[in-house]
Scaffold this motif. Structure first.
Motif, PDB file in Angstrom:
ATOM      1  N   ALA A 184      -7.522  -7.492  12.365  1.00 51.25           N
ATOM      2  CA  ALA A 184      -7.966  -7.865  11.025  1.00 51.25           C
ATOM      3  C   ALA A 184      -7.548  -6.848   9.958  1.00 51.25           C
ATOM      4  N   HIS A 185      -7.153  -5.639  10.373  1.00 47.67           N
ATOM      5  CA  HIS A 185      -6.727  -4.614   9.422  1.00 47.67           C
ATOM      6  C   HIS A 185      -5.233  -4.775   9.124  1.00 47.67           C
ATOM      7  N   GLY A 186      -4.897  -4.717   7.855  1.00 46.87           N
ATOM      8  CA  GLY A 186      -3.496  -4.768   7.463  1.00 46.87           C
ATOM      9  C   GLY A 186      -2.844  -6.091   7.793  1.00 46.87           C
ATOM     10  N   SER A 187      -3.605  -7.126   7.859  1.00 47.61           N
ATOM     11  CA  SER A 187      -3.229  -8.487   8.205  1.00 47.61           C
ATOM     12  C   SER A 187      -2.213  -8.567   9.332  1.00 47.61           C
ATOM     13  N   SER A 188      -0.991  -8.189   9.139  1.00 43.81           N
ATOM     14  CA  SER A 188      -0.006  -8.381  10.207  1.00 43.81           C
ATOM     15  C   SER A 188       0.600  -7.090  10.742  1.00 43.81           C
ATOM     16  N   VAL A 189       0.303  -5.961  10.141  1.00 47.22           N
ATOM     17  CA  VAL A 189       0.931  -4.712  10.580  1.00 47.22           C
ATOM     18  C   VAL A 189       0.562  -4.383  12.019  1.00 47.22           C
ATOM     19  N   PHE A 190      -0.716  -4.489  12.352  1.00 46.19           N
ATOM     20  CA  PHE A 190      -1.171  -4.136  13.699  1.00 46.19           C
ATOM     21  C   PHE A 190      -1.286  -5.327  14.631  1.00 46.19           C
ATOM     22  N   VAL A 241       0.831  -1.218   0.000  1.00 44.37           N
ATOM     23  CA  VAL A 241       0.000   0.000   0.000  1.00 44.37           C
ATOM     24  C   VAL A 241       0.860   1.261   0.000  1.00 44.37           C
ATOM     25  N   SER A 242       2.144   1.121  -0.329  1.00 43.19           N
ATOM     26  CA  SER A 242       3.090   2.243  -0.390  1.00 43.19           C
ATOM     27  C   SER A 242       3.153   3.024   0.917  1.00 43.19           C
ATOM     28  N   GLY A 243       3.030   2.324   2.028  1.00 39.20           N
ATOM     29  CA  GLY A 243       3.156   2.951   3.336  1.00 39.20           C
ATOM     30  C   GLY A 243       1.941   3.752   3.777  1.00 39.20           C
ATOM     31  N   ASP A 244       0.829   3.642   3.059  1.00 41.56           N
ATOM     32  CA  ASP A 244      -0.396   4.372   3.402  1.00 41.56           C
ATOM     33  C   ASP A 244      -1.204   3.540   4.396  1.00 41.56           C
ATOM     34  N   PHE A 245      -1.133   3.881   5.673  1.00 45.98           N
ATOM     35  CA  PHE A 245      -1.807   3.105   6.705  1.00 45.98           C
ATOM     36  C   PHE A 245      -3.329   3.121   6.540  1.00 45.98           C
TER      37      PHE A 245
END
Length: 144
Positions: free
Chosen positions: A136-142, A87-91
């Motif tokens: 569930a958002h961003g699979s593994s980022v959060f 996502v090019s770093g777009d949270f």
């Protein structure tokens, strides 16, 4: 006179110790040199229960470095970096995964992100209605 000679020797050895590794770079073969410089990507992510940064105490914090390679204290650094690169770093572009069902219980969770993404300063915060929705958002980022 002996004191001056001693200082000159110490300064000379110090300069040699500091500059010697630098001279090796100049002598390195062209194949050993990096092909390009990279913009740094290093983030600190925090999570806490509540809905305001003024009142929330961070319960967990992790570091995530994505350039030159995935690392940090994030439990899934490689996957999180891949998701952010996608996502090019777009949270805000991190969406909820398909097939995940969460209760509608309201137990707010605040996530903050501060650092640098591809050389640009990043400061992000988001309130999720509960931990299930956050994970569930961003699979593994959060998910830390």
């Amino acid at each position: 006179m002996r004191n001056t000679a001693r200082w000159a020797t110490v300064l000379g050895l110090t300069a040699a110790a500091v500059c010697a590794p630098l001279s090796g770079v100049a002598l390195a073969a062209q194949g050993d040199a990096p092909s390009a410089l990279y913009a740094p990507s290093a983030l600190v992510l925090t999570v806490g229960h509540g809905d305001s940064t003024a009142t929330v105490t961070p319960e967990r914090a992790v570091t995530l470095t994505c350039a030159p390679g995935p690392s940090g204290t994030h439990p899934a650094a490689a996957s999180a970096c891949a998701d952010l690169n996608h996502v090019s770093g777009d949270f805000d572009a991190l969406t909820m995964r398909e097939g995940v069902f969460c209760t509608q219980q309201y137990d707010p969770v605040l996530v903050t992100v501060d650092g640098v993404w591809q050389g640009q300063r990043v400061s992000y915060e988001r309130v999720f209605p509960n931990a299930c929705v956050m994970n569930a958002h961003g699979s593994s980022v959060f998910a830390f």
